[in-house]
Design a protein around this motif. Structure first.
Motif, mmCIF file in Angstrom:
data_model
loop_
_atom_site.group_PDB
_atom_site.id
_atom_site.type_symbol
_atom_site.label_atom_id
_atom_site.label_comp_id
_atom_site.label_asym_id
_atom_site.label_seq_id
_atom_site.Cartn_x
_atom_site.Cartn_y
_atom_site.Cartn_z
ATOM 1 N N LYS A 29 0.823 -1.213 0.000
ATOM 2 C CA LYS A 29 0.000 0.000 0.000
ATOM 3 C C LYS A 29 0.857 1.262 0.000
ATOM 4 N N ASP A 30 1.982 1.228 0.692
ATOM 5 C CA ASP A 30 2.852 2.398 0.823
ATOM 6 C C ASP A 30 4.236 2.089 0.277
ATOM 7 N N ASP A 31 4.993 3.158 -0.002
ATOM 8 C CA ASP A 31 6.359 2.979 -0.493
ATOM 9 C C ASP A 31 7.253 2.311 0.553
ATOM 10 N N ASP A 32 6.947 2.563 1.822
ATOM 11 C CA ASP A 32 7.751 1.999 2.907
ATOM 12 C C ASP A 32 7.212 0.617 3.273
ATOM 13 N N TYR A 33 7.527 -0.383 2.447
ATOM 14 C CA TYR A 33 7.011 -1.723 2.680
ATOM 15 C C TYR A 33 8.155 -2.690 2.963
ATOM 16 N N ASP A 34 7.810 -3.830 3.539
ATOM 17 C CA ASP A 34 8.798 -4.843 3.897
ATOM 18 C C ASP A 34 9.104 -5.703 2.663
ATOM 19 N N HIS A 35 10.244 -5.438 2.036
ATOM 20 C CA HIS A 35 10.580 -6.127 0.794
ATOM 21 C C HIS A 35 10.786 -7.616 1.009
ATOM 22 N N GLU A 37 9.356 -9.503 3.275
ATOM 23 C CA GLU A 37 8.042 -10.127 3.482
ATOM 24 C C GLU A 37 7.317 -10.274 2.147
ATOM 25 N N LEU A 38 7.477 -9.288 1.258
ATOM 26 C CA LEU A 38 6.880 -9.375 -0.073
ATOM 27 C C LEU A 38 7.452 -10.578 -0.828
ATOM 28 N N ILE A 39 8.759 -10.760 -0.764
ATOM 29 C CA ILE A 39 9.388 -11.888 -1.460
ATOM 30 C C ILE A 39 8.886 -13.212 -0.888
ATOM 31 N N ARG A 40 8.774 -13.296 0.432
ATOM 32 C CA ARG A 40 8.281 -14.539 1.051
ATOM 33 C C ARG A 40 6.859 -14.847 0.611
ATOM 34 N N THR A 41 6.039 -13.795 0.513
ATOM 35 C CA THR A 41 4.649 -13.987 0.082
ATOM 36 C C THR A 41 4.591 -14.475 -1.363
ATOM 37 N N LEU A 42 5.419 -13.900 -2.221
ATOM 38 C CA LEU A 42 5.450 -14.322 -3.623
ATOM 39 C C LEU A 42 5.950 -15.756 -3.758
ATOM 40 N N LEU A 43 6.962 -16.106 -2.997
ATOM 41 C CA LEU A 43 7.517 -17.454 -3.074
ATOM 42 C C LEU A 43 6.534 -18.512 -2.613
ATOM 43 N N ALA A 44 5.562 -18.105 -1.805
ATOM 44 C CA ALA A 44 4.554 -19.064 -1.340
ATOM 45 C C ALA A 44 3.614 -19.477 -2.464
ATOM 46 N N ASP A 45 3.645 -18.741 -3.577
ATOM 47 C CA ASP A 45 2.806 -19.068 -4.734
ATOM 48 C C ASP A 45 3.722 -19.228 -5.946
ATOM 49 N N PRO A 46 4.196 -20.443 -6.225
ATOM 50 C CA PRO A 46 5.148 -20.652 -7.328
ATOM 51 C C PRO A 46 4.638 -20.160 -8.679
ATOM 52 N N ALA A 47 3.338 -20.311 -8.939
ATOM 53 C CA ALA A 47 2.796 -19.859 -10.229
ATOM 54 C C ALA A 47 2.940 -18.348 -10.368
ATOM 55 N N LEU A 48 2.600 -17.629 -9.298
ATOM 56 C CA LEU A 48 2.723 -16.170 -9.323
ATOM 57 C C LEU A 48 4.189 -15.769 -9.416
ATOM 58 N N LYS A 68 16.756 -13.893 -12.402
ATOM 59 C CA LYS A 68 16.613 -15.323 -12.129
ATOM 60 C C LYS A 68 15.891 -15.598 -10.828
ATOM 61 N N THR A 69 15.712 -14.577 -10.000
ATOM 62 C CA THR A 69 15.067 -14.782 -8.710
ATOM 63 C C THR A 69 13.897 -13.819 -8.559
ATOM 64 N N VAL A 70 12.994 -14.155 -7.649
ATOM 65 C CA VAL A 70 11.851 -13.281 -7.366
ATOM 66 C C VAL A 70 12.326 -11.940 -6.819
ATOM 67 N N GLY A 71 13.359 -11.978 -5.968
ATOM 68 C CA GLY A 71 13.882 -10.730 -5.406
ATOM 69 C C GLY A 71 14.370 -9.783 -6.485
ATOM 70 N N GLN A 72 15.110 -10.319 -7.472
ATOM 71 C CA GLN A 72 15.585 -9.487 -8.580
ATOM 72 C C GLN A 72 14.417 -8.944 -9.396
ATOM 73 N N ALA A 73 13.400 -9.779 -9.597
ATOM 74 C CA ALA A 73 12.233 -9.346 -10.378
ATOM 75 C C ALA A 73 11.488 -8.211 -9.692
ATOM 76 N N THR A 74 11.330 -8.297 -8.378
ATOM 77 C CA THR A 74 10.605 -7.244 -7.647
ATOM 78 C C THR A 74 11.371 -5.933 -7.696
ATOM 79 N N MET A 75 12.698 -6.008 -7.625
ATOM 80 C CA MET A 75 13.496 -4.785 -7.691
ATOM 81 C C MET A 75 13.384 -4.145 -9.071
ATOM 82 N N ARG A 76 13.341 -4.962 -10.116
ATOM 83 C CA ARG A 76 13.278 -4.414 -11.472
ATOM 84 C C ARG A 76 11.891 -3.829 -11.768
#
Length: 695
Positions: A29-35, A37-48, A68-76
């Motif tokens: 919701k905000d710019d100040d988010y837990d990156h 935690e976002l990665i962990r949430t995405l990794l919980a859904d392999p399709a996403l 190659k990783t979800v973390g790199q994708a979120t940063m890009r």
């Protein structure tokens, strides 16, 4: 009039993102988010996670190394793009098809994606609105239609069947009569429930208006920048019009499609763009739409070159005709055409509609087999087909996941040990979607130890078979699965029946609430609503320093109409006046009947000079409108008093008093005129009660 969509609270069958999608919405919701935690949430859904990585690499226009990783994708991609991707992909995964027979799910998602891609490209070019936010807003602008198809499938399907190809505004009127609310309002309500920006909600509502922006009633107190809102609204409206052409039949001799294409020239002024530049932009949208349709599994359709069609119409001398397009265009199904991407969007969403065969008694049960051993696939498939089952096969888990989400088999039989994604991981991934939760999953394993069996059931498996297996045991277990599916469907049928009753209750509640705030004779909002709405607009104007004006209208010598022609003719006159005022008011104005022959117009975000012009337009329209009924054959006239909110006013009572005093001057000055508060000397007689309209 603001109407609540009670079905949001009363049912659980609304289109909604998955748990992971909703969590990502909350996190970002905000710019100040837990990156992390976002990665962990995405990794919980392999399709996403896979889609996020694929989209990040597809959007790479700068020649950077592939992520190659979800973390790199979120940063890009960034926060807003991730938010949009997660919302769209998880929303579509569970809403590709439904029970509304005459609601075209394919058409809905194809148009939604075409609109979103177009608006994203427009936002990149105009640089006034964040492209990712514009994409999300455009994608969800018509989600209210999907909600109707989900909650009221039979009634909405019947409405669409009886009115094929109906324009959106006309459809909204029919929806309002049938459900007490229209899809524009439902879209805004759903966006609010998901915590999306208020700006999105206002755009959803304002799409129903053909004039400029006022201040619709929307939940939330945050202020919204009008210029940004107007720009986003313009982009969404323009994107929708371009998308209709893009997803149309591409037949220049088809009058409906031709009219839509020629009307694109009207967008040049709104977008501040030359016609040739607009055509080039439209041509750039085509490959992007097809590319993202391919990525997320949405069926796209043949599309030609906008520039070539424009040249052909120019040759025919049609461009100068400036034909106006119908509001909606239907398109035949045309096979997809492979094209390379030209204008690659940075982000885009998943959606996907394919026909669901269903599980009727006359149709075979659909079973998906997933195994990297082709010989095992053939063996199991042979036994199942011999028993009359419809069999789909996949040699990898990724392929199996795509087929499962696309074709929704009732039973999934998957091998345990496979490269990339094991059968356990495939099962766990599917269980995170509504589609996968309903599948009966049988795991095939070469090991049968207790630990492995427990692990299988913990991952969501319903049953297991140990290799080598007896074909008779396999068929017996599949038949047991069929019985479980039939039992579940009986429960679902019962639940659907209950939800239909609950949904009907929502309609009834909304209509009763509307009746309490509606004048039965004129069907305008009544005095109660007028005062409630005026107080809301008063507070908004105070908070935002925007002007607020009102017009008090009174039919001249109305008593003589009742006395000379009877109250039935008087009622006709009131209705005709109400309809004429509606027809000549602005879309942002709020017209109400206070009682008797008196009407109130709330001019939102309007100063007194503009309000005076609006009042004169209403007066002139009434004076020109001849009413004919039972011997009555003439026009009536109006006297109107205009007043603007000022710093010395303490409440809405003071504003109403000022307009009432101006109305009194109009009456005393000869009637059939507009008077503005403070611009004429006002003397109130002893019989004039300035508080008679106080809330």
């Amino acid at each position: 009039m603001h109407r609540k969509f009670d079905e949001l609270r009363l049912t659980g069958s609304l289109p909604s993102p998955s748990t992971a999608g909703l969590r990502i919405l909350e996190l970002t919701k905000d710019d100040d988010y837990d990156h992390e935690e976002l990665i962990r949430t995405l990794l919980a859904d392999p399709a996403l996670s896979g889609r996020i990585i694929k989209i990040a690499n597809a959007a790479n226009k700068d020649g950077l190394p592939n992520v190659k990783t979800v973390g790199q994708a979120t940063m890009r991609l960034g926060r807003r793009a991730i938010r949009s991707v997660a919302l769209g992909f998880t929303l579509v995964a569970d809403n590709r098809r439904g029970e509304a027979k005459h609601f075209d799910y394919k058409d809905y998602w194809a148009n939604a994606l075409a609109t979103a891609v177009t608006v994203h490209v427009l936002a990149q070019v105009t640089r006034h609105v964040d492209p990712a936010s514009a994409f999300t807003c455009a994608l969800l602008a018509d989600v209210g239609k999907l909600a109707f198809a989900s909650i009221h499938p039979e009634r909405y399907s019947d409405l669409l069947r009886d009115n094929p190809g109906i324009p959106d505004l006309a459809l909204a009127r029919l929806e309002s009569r049938a459900f007490g609310i229209d899809h524009f309002e439902v879209s805004a309500a759903i966006m609010a429930s998901w915590g999306l920006p208020r700006e999105f909600q206002e755009v959803a509502l304002l799409r129903a208006q053909e004039q400029d922006i006022g201040t619709p009633e929307i939940g939330g107190d945050e202020d919204v920048d009008d210029d940004g809102k107007k720009t986003l609204l313009t982009l969404v409206r323009s994107g929708r019009q371009i998308a209709r052409v893009l997803t149309g039949c591409w037949e220049p001799d088809d009058a409906r499609w031709r009219g839509g294409f020629l009307s694109l020239s009207h967008l040049c002024e709104d977008l501040d763009m030359e016609y040739d530049a607009l055509l080039s932009l439209c041509d750039a949208v085509v490959p992007s739409w097809k590319e993202w349709g391919s990525i997320i599994g949405i069926t796209t359709f043949n599309a030609g070159s906008f520039q070539d069609v424009a040249n052909e119409f120019e040759r025919r001398g049609l461009r100068s005709a400036m034909l106006t397009a119908p509001a909606d265009m239907r398109r035949p199904h045309v096979p997809e055409e492979k094209e390379s991407g030209l204008f690659q969007a940075e982000l885009d969403l998943p959606l996907h509609p394919l026909d669901r065969p269903g599980v009727d008694d006359g149709e075979p049960t659909r079973i998906l087999l997933v195994d990297d051993d082709s010989q095992m696939l053939r063996l199991i498939g042979h036994h199942l087909r011999r028993e009359g089952y419809e069999v789909l096969t996949a040699e990898t888990s990724a392929q199996g996941l795509a087929i499962a989400l696309e074709h929704t088999p009732q039973i999934l039989i998957t091998d345990w040990m496979m490269p990339e994604m094991s059968g356990i991981e495939l099962c766990a991934t599917l269980r995170r979607s509504q589609v996968g939760m309903k599948m009966y999953v049988i795991l095939v394993t070469a090991r049968g130890d207790d630990e492995q069996i427990v692990e299988a059931f913990d991952a969501g498996a319903d049953d297991y078979i140990v290799k080598p297996f007896n074909p008779r045991i396999l068929i017996a277990r599949v038949r047991a699965a069929q019985r479980m599916i039939q039992l579940r469907e009986r429960v679902e049928d019962s639940e659907r029946s209950r939800l239909r009753q609950v949904a009907e209750l929502g309609i009834m509640t909304r209509k009763l609430r509307a009746a309490a705030l509606t004048d039965t004779l004129t069907e305008l909002p009544n005095r109660r609503y007028a005062m409630k709405r005026l107080k809301q607009e008063w507070e908004t104007a105070r908070r935002t320093n925007r002007p607020l004006s009102v017009i008090l209208c009174d039919i001249d010598r109305f008593k003589s109409v009742n006395d000379d022609y009877g109250h039935d003719v008087g009622d006709i006159v009131l209705r005709e006046v109400a309809h004429t005022l509606q027809a000549h008011g602005r879309a942002s104005d709020v017209l109400c009947r206070l009682g008797g022959e008196e009407f109130l117009v709330i001019n939102v975000a309007t100063d007194v000079d503009t309000s005076e012009k609006a009042a004169e337009r209403l007066r002139s329209a009434i004076e020109r409108h001849v009413i004919r009924h039972s011997g009555f054959d003439r026009a009536v006239t109006l006297s109107l008093g205009v007043a603007q909110m000022s710093p010395d006013m303490e409440s809405v009572d003071d504003l109403i008093k000022a307009s009432d005093e101006a109305l009194y001057v109009a009456k005393e000055s000869g009637r059939n005129r507009v008077c503005v508060s403070g611009q004429a000397e006002i003397q109130i007689g002893d019989d004039q009660d300035p508080q008679r309209f106080s809330a």
